[in-house]
Design a protein around this motif. Structure first.
Motif, mmCIF file in Angstrom:
data_model
loop_
_atom_site.group_PDB
_atom_site.id
_atom_site.type_symbol
_atom_site.label_atom_id
_atom_site.label_comp_id
_atom_site.label_asym_id
_atom_site.label_seq_id
_atom_site.Cartn_x
_atom_site.Cartn_y
_atom_site.Cartn_z
ATOM 1 N N PRO A 97 0.836 -1.206 0.000
ATOM 2 C CA PRO A 97 0.000 0.000 0.000
ATOM 3 C C PRO A 97 0.864 1.246 0.000
ATOM 4 O O PRO A 97 1.922 1.247 0.621
ATOM 5 C CB PRO A 97 -0.794 -0.140 1.307
ATOM 6 N N PRO A 98 0.470 2.306 -0.714
ATOM 7 C CA PRO A 98 -0.808 2.507 -1.411
ATOM 8 C C PRO A 98 -0.789 2.072 -2.873
ATOM 9 O O PRO A 98 -1.612 2.540 -3.664
ATOM 10 C CB PRO A 98 -1.009 4.019 -1.306
ATOM 11 N N GLY A 193 -4.270 -2.173 -6.613
ATOM 12 C CA GLY A 193 -4.717 -0.847 -6.200
ATOM 13 C C GLY A 193 -6.170 -0.594 -6.568
ATOM 14 O O GLY A 193 -6.926 -0.008 -5.779
ATOM 15 N N VAL A 196 -8.357 -2.613 -4.137
ATOM 16 C CA VAL A 196 -8.412 -1.969 -2.826
ATOM 17 C C VAL A 196 -9.367 -0.773 -2.847
ATOM 18 O O VAL A 196 -10.060 -0.489 -1.868
ATOM 19 C CB VAL A 196 -7.001 -1.534 -2.380
#
Length: 215
Positions: A97-98, A193, A196
């Motif tokens: 992350p991110p 990403g 998420v």
């Protein structure tokens, strides 16, 4: 085929389990041999240390977290040439992350660093889907057999990994040279990403018939 597995985590278990069921000889290796032995017992294969697995395999799967990859190679005897010339499947993902960029930054890809550290014939593969997909029978994507992009420079190494992709229930896809592994690693980070963020990455891909000729 004799397969050495470096790691005893989720991906190691999912892939090694499929290869054992396909009739391959598999040896699990871990920094803690007892952990490898426990997994091997569940899968019906052999287990031991990292170097045991590296020395055993005609093909070696590196299935550890990215940050532990080079340490695992050292423990497997890379500096002594144990992995030199062997086919090594790199399924590591250099991301966290991110998910703004691969953890390799502007430097060489993880696959390139692994190849340089091991002297092995590295093929980047099994990076775009989690272990749970490989536990389904057969692994599917949108109702179709799961495609697995492969990046590597050695034709014989790629041919060996293609066999193992099919034996795991997937379909090998020609992803180009090992230099293109950097693109595959970046794609993995981008896709995760999106997930998420609550997005569906499959929605951005249109049917091949509508893509036209990119050349």
């Amino acid at each position: 085929m004799r397969i050495g597995v470096l790691g005893a985590g989720n991906m190691a278990e999912a892939l090694a389990g499929r290869w054992v069921r396909a009739g391959h000889e598999v040896r699990i290796g871990a920094r803690t041999p007892a952990k490898a032995a426990a997994l091997a017992g569940r899968l019906g294969c052999a287990g031991g240390g990292l170097r045991d697995a590296a020395e055993f395999g005609d093909v070696v799967l590196l299935a550890v977290a990215h940050e532990g990859a080079l340490d695992a190679l050292r423990a497997a005897g890379a500096a002594e040439g144990v992995l030199a010339g062997r086919v090594l499947i790199d399924c590591t993902n250099p991301m966290a992350p991110p998910f703004e960029a691969p953890l390799t930054g502007d430097g060489p890809s993880a696959a390139r660093r692994i190849a340089d550290a091991s002297g092995a014939r590295v093929v980047k593969a099994f990076t775009l889907v989690p272990d749970g997909v490989w536990r389904t029978s057969p692994p599917m994507s949108g109702g179709r057999p799961l495609g697995v992009p492969l990046c590597g420079d050695d034709a014989d190494a790629l041919a060996a990994v293609e066999v193992l992709v099919r034996d795991a229930g997937g379909v090998p896809m020609r992803g180009g040279s090992l230099a293109r592994a950097a693109l595959l690693e970046a794609a993995a980070a981008f896709i995760v990403g999106l997930l998420v963020a609550g997005e569906d990455p499959s929605a951005m891909l249109v049917p091949v018939a509508h893509m036209g000729n990119p050349r």
